[in-house]
Design a protein around this motif. Structure first.
Motif, PDB file in Angstrom:
ATOM      1  N   UNK A   1       0.828  -1.211   0.000  1.00 22.82           N
ATOM      2  CA  UNK A   1       0.000   0.000   0.000  1.00 22.82           C
ATOM      3  C   UNK A   1       0.859   1.255   0.000  1.00 22.82           C
ATOM      4  N   UNK A   2       2.021   1.197   0.652  1.00 23.27           N
ATOM      5  CA  UNK A   2       2.929   2.350   0.692  1.00 23.27           C
ATOM      6  C   UNK A   2       4.022   2.243  -0.354  1.00 23.27           C
ATOM      7  N   UNK A   3       3.768   1.499  -1.423  1.00 25.54           N
ATOM      8  CA  UNK A   3       4.773   1.305  -2.463  1.00 25.54           C
ATOM      9  C   UNK A   3       5.110   2.628  -3.123  1.00 25.54           C
ATOM     10  N   UNK A   4       6.397   2.797  -3.487  1.00 22.17           N
ATOM     11  CA  UNK A   4       6.843   4.066  -4.071  1.00 22.17           C
ATOM     12  C   UNK A   4       6.182   4.345  -5.404  1.00 22.17           C
ATOM     13  N   UNK A   5       5.837   3.301  -6.141  1.00 26.23           N
ATOM     14  CA  UNK A   5       5.228   3.518  -7.447  1.00 26.23           C
ATOM     15  C   UNK A   5       3.837   4.118  -7.335  1.00 26.23           C
ATOM     16  N   UNK A   6       3.138   3.878  -6.219  1.00 23.14           N
ATOM     17  CA  UNK A   6       1.808   4.456  -6.043  1.00 23.14           C
ATOM     18  C   UNK A   6       1.900   5.958  -5.823  1.00 23.14           C
ATOM     19  N   UNK A   7       2.836   6.383  -5.006  1.00 22.01           N
ATOM     20  CA  UNK A   7       3.002   7.827  -4.794  1.00 22.01           C
ATOM     21  C   UNK A   7       3.522   8.504  -6.048  1.00 22.01           C
ATOM     22  N   UNK A   8       4.298   7.775  -6.827  1.00 23.79           N
ATOM     23  CA  UNK A   8       4.847   8.362  -8.048  1.00 23.79           C
ATOM     24  C   UNK A   8       3.765   8.674  -9.069  1.00 23.79           C
ATOM     25  N   UNK A   9       2.608   8.020  -8.977  1.00 22.51           N
ATOM     26  CA  UNK A   9       1.537   8.292  -9.920  1.00 22.51           C
ATOM     27  C   UNK A   9       0.907   9.659  -9.697  1.00 22.51           C
ATOM     28  N   UNK A  10       1.091  10.250  -8.524  1.00 18.29           N
ATOM     29  CA  UNK A  10       0.535  11.571  -8.249  1.00 18.29           C
ATOM     30  C   UNK A  10       1.505  12.696  -8.588  1.00 18.29           C
ATOM     31  N   UNK A  11       2.683  12.361  -9.084  1.00 16.83           N
ATOM     32  CA  UNK A  11       3.637  13.349  -9.588  1.00 16.83           C
ATOM     33  C   UNK A  11       3.817  13.066 -11.070  1.00 16.83           C
ATOM     34  N   UNK A  12       3.452  14.030 -11.895  1.00 17.16           N
ATOM     35  CA  UNK A  12       3.423  13.759 -13.328  1.00 17.16           C
ATOM     36  C   UNK A  12       4.215  14.751 -14.145  1.00 17.16           C
ATOM     37  N   UNK A  13       4.665  14.266 -15.306  1.00 14.99           N
ATOM     38  CA  UNK A  13       5.332  15.101 -16.288  1.00 14.99           C
ATOM     39  C   UNK A  13       4.337  15.473 -17.386  1.00 14.99           C
ATOM     40  N   UNK A  14       4.658  16.522 -18.097  1.00 15.81           N
ATOM     41  CA  UNK A  14       3.839  16.920 -19.233  1.00 15.81           C
ATOM     42  C   UNK A  14       3.924  15.858 -20.322  1.00 15.81           C
ATOM     43  N   UNK A  15       2.882  15.791 -21.117  1.00  9.36           N
ATOM     44  CA  UNK A  15       2.825  14.774 -22.168  1.00  9.36           C
ATOM     45  C   UNK A  15       3.800  15.037 -23.297  1.00  9.36           C
ATOM     46  N   UNK A  16       4.327  16.246 -23.385  1.00  4.16           N
ATOM     47  CA  UNK A  16       5.258  16.588 -24.451  1.00  4.16           C
ATOM     48  C   UNK A  16       6.306  17.548 -23.906  1.00  4.16           C
ATOM     49  N   UNK A  17       7.359  17.747 -24.665  1.00  4.29           N
ATOM     50  CA  UNK A  17       8.390  18.748 -24.379  1.00  4.29           C
ATOM     51  C   UNK A  17       8.379  19.776 -25.501  1.00  4.29           C
ATOM     52  N   UNK A  18       8.816  20.976 -25.212  1.00  3.48           N
ATOM     53  CA  UNK A  18       8.780  22.064 -26.188  1.00  3.48           C
ATOM     54  C   UNK A  18      10.169  22.661 -26.334  1.00  3.48           C
ATOM     55  N   UNK A  19      10.393  23.288 -27.475  1.00  3.81           N
ATOM     56  CA  UNK A  19      11.629  24.016 -27.757  1.00  3.81           C
ATOM     57  C   UNK A  19      11.249  25.447 -28.096  1.00  3.81           C
ATOM     58  N   UNK A  20      11.786  26.404 -27.356  1.00  8.19           N
ATOM     59  CA  UNK A  20      11.536  27.818 -27.614  1.00  8.19           C
ATOM     60  C   UNK A  20      12.757  28.613 -27.183  1.00  8.19           C
ATOM     61  N   UNK A  21      12.705  29.899 -27.453  1.00  9.86           N
ATOM     62  CA  UNK A  21      13.817  30.790 -27.138  1.00  9.86           C
ATOM     63  C   UNK A  21      13.617  31.387 -25.754  1.00  9.86           C
ATOM     64  N   UNK A  22      14.674  31.311 -24.933  1.00  9.64           N
ATOM     65  CA  UNK A  22      14.664  31.892 -23.586  1.00  9.64           C
ATOM     66  C   UNK A  22      15.975  32.635 -23.377  1.00  9.64           C
ATOM     67  N   UNK A  23      15.859  33.912 -23.057  1.00 12.35           N
ATOM     68  CA  UNK A  23      17.033  34.749 -22.811  1.00 12.35           C
ATOM     69  C   UNK A  23      18.013  34.699 -23.989  1.00 12.35           C
ATOM     70  N   UNK A  24      17.470  34.708 -25.197  1.00 17.51           N
ATOM     71  CA  UNK A  24      18.312  34.733 -26.384  1.00 17.51           C
ATOM     72  C   UNK A  24      18.921  33.418 -26.776  1.00 17.51           C
ATOM     73  N   UNK A  25      18.480  32.311 -26.183  1.00 18.13           N
ATOM     74  CA  UNK A  25      19.036  30.997 -26.508  1.00 18.13           C
ATOM     75  C   UNK A  25      17.899  29.998 -26.622  1.00 18.13           C
ATOM     76  N   UNK A  26      18.076  29.006 -27.486  1.00 18.48           N
ATOM     77  CA  UNK A  26      17.084  27.953 -27.623  1.00 18.48           C
ATOM     78  C   UNK A  26      17.189  26.998 -26.444  1.00 18.48           C
ATOM     79  N   UNK A  27      16.026  26.616 -25.918  1.00 15.17           N
ATOM     80  CA  UNK A  27      15.985  25.752 -24.745  1.00 15.17           C
ATOM     81  C   UNK A  27      14.938  24.668 -24.952  1.00 15.17           C
TER      82      UNK A  27
END
Length: 383
Positions: free
Chosen positions: A169-195
């Motif tokens: 019940x206290x397995x680490x994978x269960x808590x990990x399901x409530x912390x999520x990443x975005x479905x995609x990554x993006x590339x844009x310009x930040x402070x004059x550089x691509x990131x």
């Protein structure tokens, strides 16, 4: 049905959406991800040495990693089989002591005259129900020893069942399901550089105090001989240590030394790699170490877009709209790689100053040498 390649040009921004049958492969051939979106790896082991001995040596971890239905089936069978085993022993003791034939003799276990009554006594003994109708007497030492062994085994089975249930019940994978990443990554310009940017958030109210983010580029390579090798390369990210009170953006600057520095929006679609991102943290409620991970393929990277703002400042609280967590919008971004963008960029003031520093230092040395020569000439004139 696989999604076909679609190129949308909006405000000089190219967005590539690819299906699973791309990345330099045949029309019907699918690309195999090194890591799935949920953080699991599609790896199957065949003929591993001593595979059963490994699982039995660490039986606790094996039971914790089992599915709930399999674990509950094993636990139910452990109780039922133990009841049947000891009921069979009580029945044999009663049969040898002739308690089943002569009801006038002092029995080993009172009111145990059949296998059914022996099973009921075994179950009440191990479950500590103790109705008092069927009780142990002092006539048979063997029966007393069997009851003692069953009581000890009952404690052991209860301890294992409770411990594994709590750990599962206290397995680490269960808590990990409530912390999520975005479905995609993006590339844009930040402070004059691509990131390269992706987003992470904690969906629970008891937020994580601190965690560490990491990114790694994995490239599976198949050699002409048929051998497959996997290369790993860590990516430098800004703000590696995060506090997830609100959603955070993880930024990797496309600069010299980055494996993505020479990739543009067109060449990116021809690459074959997995961007493995992870976030390791300690749960503030349980104190258990957790890790959430996912992967991004070139098809999951959107060039010339940024994530929509989802945090608003109120009078007393920060308001977070998680409906916008995966949403992106188009922004003006160079449609060339970071390397080509740096080549076509005019030199900045800092670079001009740095380039002039050697000339200024050499002019200062030349002036000092002239001053030393003039001093020597004056001294010779006095002489």
């Amino acid at each position: 049905m696989d999604q076909q390649q679609c190129i949308i040009d909006t405000h000089h921004i190219t967005t590539h959406t690819m299906g699973r049958g791309h990345l330099g492969r045949g029309e019907g051939e699918k690309r195999l991800r090194y890591m799935l979106k949920d953080g699991s790896c599609p790896v199957v082991f065949h003929q591993s040495p001593g595979q059963w001995s490994f699982f039995l040596a660490d039986i606790f971890t094996t039971l914790v990693e089992l599915r709930w239905r399999v674990m509950l089936l094993i636990f139910c069978l452990s109780y039922i089989l133990s009841w049947l085993f000891f009921s069979l022993l009580y029945f044999l003791i009663a049969y040898v002591h002739k308690d089943l034939e002569d009801h006038d003799t002092a029995p080993c276990v009172a009111n145990v005259r059949s296998f059914t009554s022996a099973f009921l006594y075994s179950m009440s003994t191990q479950a500590t129900i103790g109705y008092g109708f069927r009780v142990m007497t002092e006539n048979c030492m063997v029966a007393i020893v069997v009851v003692t062994i069953q009581a000890l085994m009952s404690c052991f089975i209860d301890t294992v069942v409770i411990g594994i249930t709590v750990a599962k019940m206290a397995c680490a994978s269960k808590r990990a399901q409530t912390v999520g990443f975005s479905s995609c990554a993006v590339v844009n310009a930040r402070d004059g550089a691509l990131c390269l940017v992706w987003r992470i958030a904690d969906f629970r109210r008891n937020h994580i105090l601190e965690g560490t983010a990491r990114a790694q580029l994995v490239r599976p390579m198949k050699h002409p001989s048929g051998m497959i090798s996997v290369t790993y390369q860590d990516l430098d990210i800004q703000s590696r240590h995060l506090i997830l009170a609100t959603p955070a953006s993880i930024v990797h600057k496309l600069e010299p030394g980055s494996p993505l520095y020479s990739l543009g929006p067109d060449s990116l679609t021809e690459e074959d790699f997995d961007l493995i991102v992870s976030f390791t943290y300690t749960g503030d409620s349980t104190g258990i170490l957790h890790q959430t991970r996912t992967s991004y393929t070139p098809a999951d990277i959107r060039w010339g877009q940024r994530f929509q703002d989802m945090v608003q400042v109120g009078r007393r609280h920060y308001k977070v709209d998680y409906a916008l967590f995966h949403q992106t919008t188009c922004v003006q971004t160079p449609v060339v790689s970071a390397q080509e963008s740096d080549r076509g960029r005019p030199p900045t003031t800092e670079s001009v100053v740095q380039s002039q520093q050697p000339f200024v230092r050499s002019s200062r040395k030349f002036r000092r040498s002239l001053a030393d020569v003039s001093k020597e000439v004056v001294q010779e004139a006095w002489l």
